[in-house]
Write a protein that holds these residues in place. Structure first.
Motif, PDB file in Angstrom:
ATOM      1  N   GLY A 145      42.182 119.601  38.380  1.00  0.00           N
ATOM      2  CA  GLY A 145      42.823 120.550  39.031  1.00  0.00           C
ATOM      3  C   GLY A 145      42.483 120.515  40.568  1.00  0.00           C
TER       4      GLY A 145
ATOM      5  N   GLY B 187      30.070 124.744  38.801  1.00  0.00           N
ATOM      6  CA  GLY B 187      31.396 124.854  37.991  1.00  0.00           C
ATOM      7  C   GLY B 187      32.483 124.498  38.666  1.00  0.00           C
TER       8      GLY B 187
ATOM      9  N   GLY C 219      33.462 121.230  39.467  1.00  0.00           N
ATOM     10  CA  GLY C 219      33.952 120.148  39.329  1.00  0.00           C
ATOM     11  C   GLY C 219      33.253 118.733  39.520  1.00  0.00           C
ATOM     12  N   LYS C 220      32.233 118.842  39.792  1.00  0.00           N
ATOM     13  CA  LYS C 220      31.248 117.720  40.145  1.00  0.00           C
ATOM     14  C   LYS C 220      30.918 116.812  39.017  1.00  0.00           C
ATOM     15  CE  LYS C 220      27.886 120.444  42.032  1.00  0.00           C
ATOM     16  NZ  LYS C 220      28.689 121.785  41.845  1.00  0.00           N
ATOM     17  N   THR C 221      30.495 117.384  38.177  1.00  0.00           N
ATOM     18  CA  THR C 221      30.496 116.337  37.093  1.00  0.00           C
ATOM     19  C   THR C 221      31.651 115.792  36.543  1.00  0.00           C
ATOM     20  OG1 THR C 221      28.601 117.695  36.389  1.00  0.00           O
ATOM     21  CG2 THR C 221      29.395 116.154  34.654  1.00  0.00           C
ATOM     22  N   LEU C 222      32.794 116.629  36.468  1.00  0.00           N
ATOM     23  CA  LEU C 222      33.987 115.944  35.828  1.00  0.00           C
ATOM     24  C   LEU C 222      34.474 114.806  37.003  1.00  0.00           C
ATOM     25  CD1 LEU C 222      36.543 118.956  35.363  1.00  0.00           C
ATOM     26  CD2 LEU C 222      35.188 117.502  33.835  1.00  0.00           C
TER      27      LEU C 222
ATOM     28  N   HIS D 217      44.109 123.553  31.943  1.00  0.00           N
ATOM     29  CA  HIS D 217      43.521 123.944  30.738  1.00  0.00           C
ATOM     30  C   HIS D 217      44.626 124.792  30.075  1.00  0.00           C
ATOM     31  CE1 HIS D 217      39.475 122.892  31.528  1.00  0.00           C
ATOM     32  NE2 HIS D 217      39.667 123.027  32.987  1.00  0.00           N
TER      33      HIS D 217
ATOM     34  N   ALA E 154      35.300 126.336  36.141  1.00  0.00           N
ATOM     35  CA  ALA E 154      34.406 126.612  35.032  1.00  0.00           C
ATOM     36  C   ALA E 154      35.049 127.959  34.546  1.00  0.00           C
ATOM     37  CB  ALA E 154      33.081 126.427  35.230  1.00  0.00           C
TER      38      ALA E 154
ATOM     39  N   GLU F 260      38.552 127.900  33.192  1.00  0.00           N
ATOM     40  CA  GLU F 260      38.590 127.423  31.873  1.00  0.00           C
ATOM     41  C   GLU F 260      38.211 128.342  30.805  1.00  0.00           C
ATOM     42  OE1 GLU F 260      35.330 124.755  30.710  1.00  0.00           O
ATOM     43  OE2 GLU F 260      36.223 123.938  29.041  1.00  0.00           O
TER      44      GLU F 260
HETATM   45  P1  ATP Z   1      27.346 122.502  38.042  1.00  0.00           P
HETATM   46  O1  ATP Z   1      26.881 122.417  39.323  1.00  0.00           O
HETATM   47  O2  ATP Z   1      27.148 123.835  37.312  1.00  0.00           O
HETATM   48  O3  ATP Z   1      26.668 121.174  37.032  1.00  0.00           O
HETATM   49  P2  ATP Z   1      29.838 121.168  38.151  1.00  0.00           P
HETATM   50  O4  ATP Z   1      30.346 121.238  39.566  1.00  0.00           O
HETATM   51  O5  ATP Z   1      29.228 119.986  37.610  1.00  0.00           O
HETATM   52  O6  ATP Z   1      28.925 122.488  37.786  1.00  0.00           O
HETATM   53  P3  ATP Z   1      31.539 120.683  35.904  1.00  0.00           P
HETATM   54  O7  ATP Z   1      30.381 120.450  34.957  1.00  0.00           O
HETATM   55  O8  ATP Z   1      32.136 119.493  36.408  1.00  0.00           O
HETATM   56  O9  ATP Z   1      30.938 121.496  37.369  1.00  0.00           O
HETATM   57  O10 ATP Z   1      32.615 121.698  35.213  1.00  0.00           O
HETATM   58  C1  ATP Z   1      32.486 122.577  34.447  1.00  0.00           C
HETATM   59  C2  ATP Z   1      33.705 122.879  33.426  1.00  0.00           C
HETATM   60  O11 ATP Z   1      34.624 123.704  34.320  1.00  0.00           O
HETATM   61  C3  ATP Z   1      34.343 121.472  33.258  1.00  0.00           C
HETATM   62  O12 ATP Z   1      34.206 120.882  31.832  1.00  0.00           O
HETATM   63  C4  ATP Z   1      35.951 121.729  33.281  1.00  0.00           C
HETATM   64  O13 ATP Z   1      36.347 122.371  32.093  1.00  0.00           O
HETATM   65  C5  ATP Z   1      35.926 122.986  34.228  1.00  0.00           C
HETATM   66  N1  ATP Z   1      36.462 122.718  35.524  1.00  0.00           N
HETATM   67  C6  ATP Z   1      35.653 122.778  36.952  1.00  0.00           C
HETATM   68  N2  ATP Z   1      36.401 122.213  37.808  1.00  0.00           N
HETATM   69  C7  ATP Z   1      37.555 121.972  37.413  1.00  0.00           C
HETATM   70  C8  ATP Z   1      38.667 121.572  38.053  1.00  0.00           C
HETATM   71  N3  ATP Z   1      38.718 121.358  39.295  1.00  0.00           N
HETATM   72  N4  ATP Z   1      39.668 121.315  37.309  1.00  0.00           N
HETATM   73  C9  ATP Z   1      39.617 121.349  36.012  1.00  0.00           C
HETATM   74  N5  ATP Z   1      38.558 121.945  35.170  1.00  0.00           N
HETATM   75  C10 ATP Z   1      37.548 122.242  35.922  1.00  0.00           C
END
Ligand code: ATP
Length: 269
Positions: free
Chosen positions: A20, A61, A63-66, A199, A224, A227
């Protein structure tokens, strides 16, 4: 034990639509990663060198990994995820070998996106938590050696992520290394609405559920957290009535009471 140290290659099933908001970050990743992987000749034709490595930075949280998974998927590339601390723990005494192994596997399975999560844990200017900065320095050097040795426009793309861009070893950010920096913003109201939609897409929602109102009321929440709110709303519904047909607004409100935002804890950028 050697099986434990296998570098895992994944094929992510996350697409742009599962994320999103973050339109800017998606667009920039498309240019920095997807286009060079998919259309290398077009870059060559114009004499343009795409970035070698891309750094995603933003709060936990968001969405970097996403994003990294989605750009791999949308580029029809394989995906290798490595957590910084894992390079030190999983490859005890052999961390440099771990780095070499990651790149070897990436070349072997190309086109591949390699994602280094929590890169600050190995490449920070403040030393490392394990107390052995000798190891981390050697790991960083190995990482730089691999990246410097890579041709531009080969079919391996490198992405790193951090919540602490301020403490990253500047050596890593030099041109020809992680030279494209993309900020992953905390979601604004519009972004939060988009995340609520993602979500709750597979949830039967009662007519009274007002996602716009939820987006307005979740000021400091990141993806996160949202979610977690959606999951909690469903769980609370089932806890009240395991045969419930849909999730109503009441349960989203309760869930919001329970799930508090994680993003405002002070030390974030
Ligand atoms: P970290 O820095 O803690 O590793 P991150 O930025 O990599 O966090 P993600 O692992 O991508 O965060 O996100 C964690 C979860 O939160 C995802 O599995 C997803 O369900 C939800 N999420 C985070 N951002 C979004 C988004 N923009 N849209 C939809 N879901 C999201």
């Amino acid at each position: 034990p050697s099986a434990l140290r296998e570098v895992l290659v994944q094929i992510p099933d996350i697409g742009w639509d599962d994320i999103g908001g973050l339109e800017n970050a998606k667009q920039e990743l498309q240019e920095a990663v997807e286009w060079p992987l998919k259309y290398p000749e077009n870059f060559e034709k114009f004499g343009v060198k795409p970035p070698k490595g891309t750094l995603l930075f933003g709060s936990p949280g968001t969405g970097k990994t996403l994003l990294a998974k989605a750009v791999a998927n949308e580029s029809e590339a394989n995906f290798i995820a490595v957590k910084g601390p894992e390079l030190l723990s999983k490859w005890v005494g052999e961390s440099e070998k771990g780095v070499r192994e990651v790149f070897r596997k990436a070349r072997q399975t190309a086109p591949t996106v390699v994602f280094f999560d929590e890169i600050d844990s190995i490449a920070s200017t403040r030393g490392d938590s394990s107390g052995d900065s000798g190891v981390t320095q050697r790991v960083v050097n190995q990482l730089l050696t691999e990246i410097d040795g890579m041709e531009e426009l080969q079919d391996v793309a490198i992405i790193a992520a951090t919540n602490r861009p301020d403490i990253i070893d500047p050596g890593l950010m030099r041109p020809g290394r992680f030279d494209r920096h993309i900020k992953v913003e905390n979601p604004n109201e519009e972004g939060r609405l988009a995340i609520f939609k993602v979500h709750s897409a597979d949830m039967p929602l009662a007519k009274d559920v007002n996602l716009k109102k939820l987006a307005k009321e979740t000021e400091d929440y990141v993806g996160a957290d949202i979610e977690a709110v959606c999951r909690e709303a469903a769980m609370l519904t089932l806890r009240d009535n395991i045969e419930a047909k849909e999730v109503s607004m009441k349960y989203f409100n309760k869930a919001m009471e329970k799930v508090k935002p994680t993003s405002d804890d002070g030390d974030m950028v």
